[in-house]
Design an enzyme around this catalytic site. Structure first.
Site, short mmCIF file in Angstrom:
data_model
loop_
_atom_site.label_atom_id
_atom_site.label_comp_id
_atom_site.label_asym_id
_atom_site.label_seq_id
_atom_site.Cartn_x
_atom_site.Cartn_y
_atom_site.Cartn_z
N THR A 106 6.02 8.57 9.98
CA THR A 106 6.60 7.27 9.61
C THR A 106 6.32 6.91 8.16
OG1 THR A 106 4.63 6.01 10.25
CG2 THR A 106 6.33 6.30 11.93
N GLU A 151 -6.35 7.32 7.89
CA GLU A 151 -5.23 8.13 8.40
C GLU A 151 -4.72 9.09 7.33
OE1 GLU A 151 -2.22 6.18 10.92
OE2 GLU A 151 -0.76 7.08 9.57
N ARG A 188 0.84 -1.21 0.00
CA ARG A 188 0.00 0.00 0.00
C ARG A 188 0.86 1.24 0.00
NH1 ARG A 188 1.83 3.16 4.38
NH2 ARG A 188 1.41 2.22 6.40
#
Ligand code: ADP
Ligand code: ILO
Length: 344
Positions: A259, A211, A112
């Site tokens: 991240t 997110e 992804r």
């Protein structure tokens, strides 16, 4: 806003790098979207077990709050302020013949990337109207895809609980109620504006407004990592014709969690390693050597089930997409060799 009351339990990189001096320097600053330090660090303050503990509200957060974010990015990715990110999504550059033709170890492969629209704030700072607009733009672009990527958008709003749970259980859809996202303001107005697009085979999927505004996913059963990567690269190319993603030369693709910056790519396999799992020290030593991360079978913050682990690349920034997948491939190859060599 007062300096947070960090306890011994606060182990995040945010807690490590938010000294009183850095706090004083940043506490009254605002990005053009009105995003503040207080909102950026709330997830890590509320959740002491956070590993990172900070989210960006927009691309500008990475410069306005750079005194906090630069050292976090440097420690997590080994990437310096002076470094430039590079991209390579060409599947021909990947050396990845199938490692598990008999399907003995690799249950499934998933790759992804996260993406956000260039003209909108990131999820933590987005308004309801803007989020709904993102959903409209992205879902109608997706609904125009043809061929093997053709599919349908399923909004969360109006989806039956049974359908939602079965999509989550089968690893296709994100979970609801994540406490890290909740504190980051990423669950506001739930379930409005959220949903999932997938093709008929459920090998190409896009999450909208979790997110990140988009999570573009290619996945399938078995261990054909190159095929999964090729499908993802093709889908990204198609979507880039229809929308502009937030990107900076320095940080690559911009994501709400530091991240995920750079490639925003997580390439993983679900893999059965029951023997190696009995020696977690050895298991960890191999994954560390190959820059890999171990997750449970239901994603981050979940546990393994039946000796099956989620193994993925840890590096995402300062390395190309091809390198991310190559890291995962090389490490998985080594893990399978160790597993084979172990006696019952
Ligand atoms: P993300 O990868 O999007 O950051 P998670 O770690 O929460 O987020 O994983 C999202 C979902 O994808 C979870 O249901 C997880 O089990 C599933 N998943 C991850 N890797 C694989 C894989 N290789 N095969 C099947 N499902 C996977
Ligand atoms: N905010 C959480 C998660 C960080 C990394 N994972 C994701 C999904 N972005 C933490 O700090 O542990």
């Amino acid at each position: 806003m007062k300096y947070p009351n960090f306890t011994k339990e606060h182990k995040s990189l945010m807690a490590k790098y938010l000294s009183k001096e850095v706090f004083e320097e940043l506490k009254d600053l605002k990005t053009p979207n009105g995003f503040t330090l207080e909102r950026a660090i709330k997830s890590g303050v509320d959740n002491p077990d956070s590993g990172i503990g900070v989210y960006a509200g927009d691309i500008e957060s990475y410069t306005v709050f750079g005194a906090l974010l630069d050292p976090i990015i440097e420690e997590y990715h080994g990437f310096l302020k002076s470094d430039i990110h590079k991209s390579n999504l060409n599947p021909d550059d990947l050396n990845a013949p199938n490692l598990d033709l008999k399907n003995e170890y690799i249950v499934s492969t998933r790759i992804r990337v996260g993406r956000n629209l260039a003209d909108f704030p990131l999820g933590p700072a987005i308004s309801k109207e803007q989020r709904d607009e993102v959903e409209k733009i992205v879902s109608s672009a997706l609904n125009s895809l043809e061929g093997s990527l053709e599919g349908r958008y399923f909004p969360l709003l109006g989806m039956s609980e049974e359908d939602r749970l079965s999509l989550v259980q089968d690893h296709f859809l994100f979970k609801a109620g994540d406490r890290f996202l909740e504190s980051a303001g990423l669950n506001r107005n739930w379930p409005n504006g959220r949903g999932i697009y997938h093709n008929n085979e459920k090998t190409f999927l896009v999450w909208i407004n979790e997110e990140d505004e988009l999570r573009i996913i290619s996945m399938q059963k078995g261990g054909d990592i190159k095929e999964v990567f090729s499908r993802l690269a093709q889908a990204i190319k198609e979507l880039e014709k229809m929308m502009k993603f937030a990107f900076s030369k320095h940080l690559g693709y911009i994501t709400s969690c530091p991240t995920n910056l750079g490639t925003a790519m997580r390439a993983s396999v679900h893999i059965a390693l029951p023997k190696l799992a009995k020696d977690m020290e050895k298991f960890k030593a191999i994954t560390d050597k190959y820059h890999l991360q171990i997750r449970g079978v239901h994603g981050e913050h979940s546990q393994s089930e039946g000796g099956i682990y989620d193994i993925s690349n840890k590096r995402r920034l300062g390395v190309t997409e091809v390198q991310c997948v190559q890291d995962m491939y090389d490490g998985v190859k080594a893990l399978i060799e160790y597993e084979k060599a172990l006696c019952d």
